[in-house]
Design an enzyme around this catalytic site. Structure first.
Site, PDB file in Angstrom:
ATOM      1  N   LYS A 144       0.840  -1.075  -0.094  1.00 55.62           N
ATOM      2  CA  LYS A 144      -0.046   0.051  -0.049  1.00 55.62           C
ATOM      3  C   LYS A 144       0.842   1.391   0.065  1.00 55.62           C
ATOM      4  O   LYS A 144       2.022   1.240   0.327  1.00 55.62           O
ATOM      5  CB  LYS A 144      -1.050   0.047   1.241  1.00 55.62           C
ATOM      6  N   ARG A 190      -2.905  -9.950   5.434  1.00 59.69           N
ATOM      7  CA  ARG A 190      -3.699 -10.315   4.084  1.00 59.69           C
ATOM      8  C   ARG A 190      -2.430  -9.905   3.018  1.00 59.69           C
ATOM      9  O   ARG A 190      -2.125  -8.687   3.265  1.00 59.69           O
ATOM     10  CB  ARG A 190      -4.744  -9.325   4.059  1.00 59.69           C
TER      11      ARG A 190
END
Length: 251
Positions: free
Chosen positions: A199, A233
């Protein structure tokens, strides 16, 4: 938890797949030791195009044949209609991974009815400048899950997992503050799911794009495990499994 994006616009291009590519990606992740396969058909990156429920299901239905031999399946959706369709298609329990934490008013009652495990993610308001959370981002996430706990209890949802929502409605500073504050979220007595893989806050501050953020992702994974993360995740299962093994030796 290995990420399988049945999309054409998710922010990390290597995670996108369709057709036979879905089976190949799932197979590779299982071979690398993935414990959960998380399949989603709607991108949540900033600026992504809206996808109708019909289109979401059309994409997800492609993945169903490749999920038959996956022991633990997670479906990344915010729509109760998709959960019902997937329940009928799979014919067995799966995890519902909901980035909206039950914005669909039918979601929590349906999850309770079907007896499914549920991931609730903090995603509250637009990402903004520092000061978006006047009492701090960790306090805001705690307050959010105090409220969610009550909603889950009222709906009869017993088995839920807490996702603090890294990268959603949070700037770089707030994301790192949230990482440091993970131990405070332990008071809810729930498994903590951390989704930081490639991210912006683990890439852009260091002049990297998502394709180059493998090392920074794993460093943040290591710290997240130290601070209480139970589920990662991830896009890169092999690297994450190595990080978990290292954490077991260090901590």
């Amino acid at each position: 938890m290995g990420i399988v994006n049945v999309t054409g616009d998710s922010f990390y291009a290597a995670s996108r797949c369709s057709g036979e590519g879905i089976g190949l990606r799932i197979g590779e992740m299982l071979a690398c030791g993935a414990d959960i396969i998380d399949v989603g058909a709607v991108s949540t990156r900033p600026g992504s195009a809206a996808v109708s429920e019909a289109e979401e299901w059309s994409r997800l239905s492609e993945a169903v044949p490749f999920l038959e031999d996956v022991e633990t399946v997670s479906v990344d959706t915010f729509r109760s209609g998709i959960v019902r369709r997937m329940s009928e298609a799979l014919g067995r329990p799966f995890i519902v991974n909901d980035v909206s934490a039950g914005a669909d008013p039918e979601m929590l009652p349906l999850v309770a009815e079907l007896g499914l495990p549920y991931v609730a993610m903090h995603n509250c308001g637009p990402a903004g400048a520092p000061g978006e959370y006047p009492e701090g981002v960790v306090r805001a996430v705690e307050d959010f899950f105090d409220d969610f706990s009550e909603r889950a209890d009222r709906a009869g949802v017993q088995d839920w997992i807490l996702d603090p929502g890294f990268g959603f409605s949070k700037n770089v500073t707030e994301n790192f503050d949230l990482l440091e504050g993970l131990p405070r979220l332990g008071r809810f007595g729930r498994e903590l799911l951390v989704g930081v893989s490639r991210k912006r806050f683990v890439s852009q501050p260091f002049g990297l794009g998502p394709e180059e953020a493998g090392t920074t992702t794993e460093l943040v994974h290591l710290e997240a495990i130290r601070l209480g993360a139970d589920i990662l995740r991830v896009h890169d299962v092999r690297a994450a499994k190595t990080t978990v093994a290292l954490a077991e030796r260090l901590f």
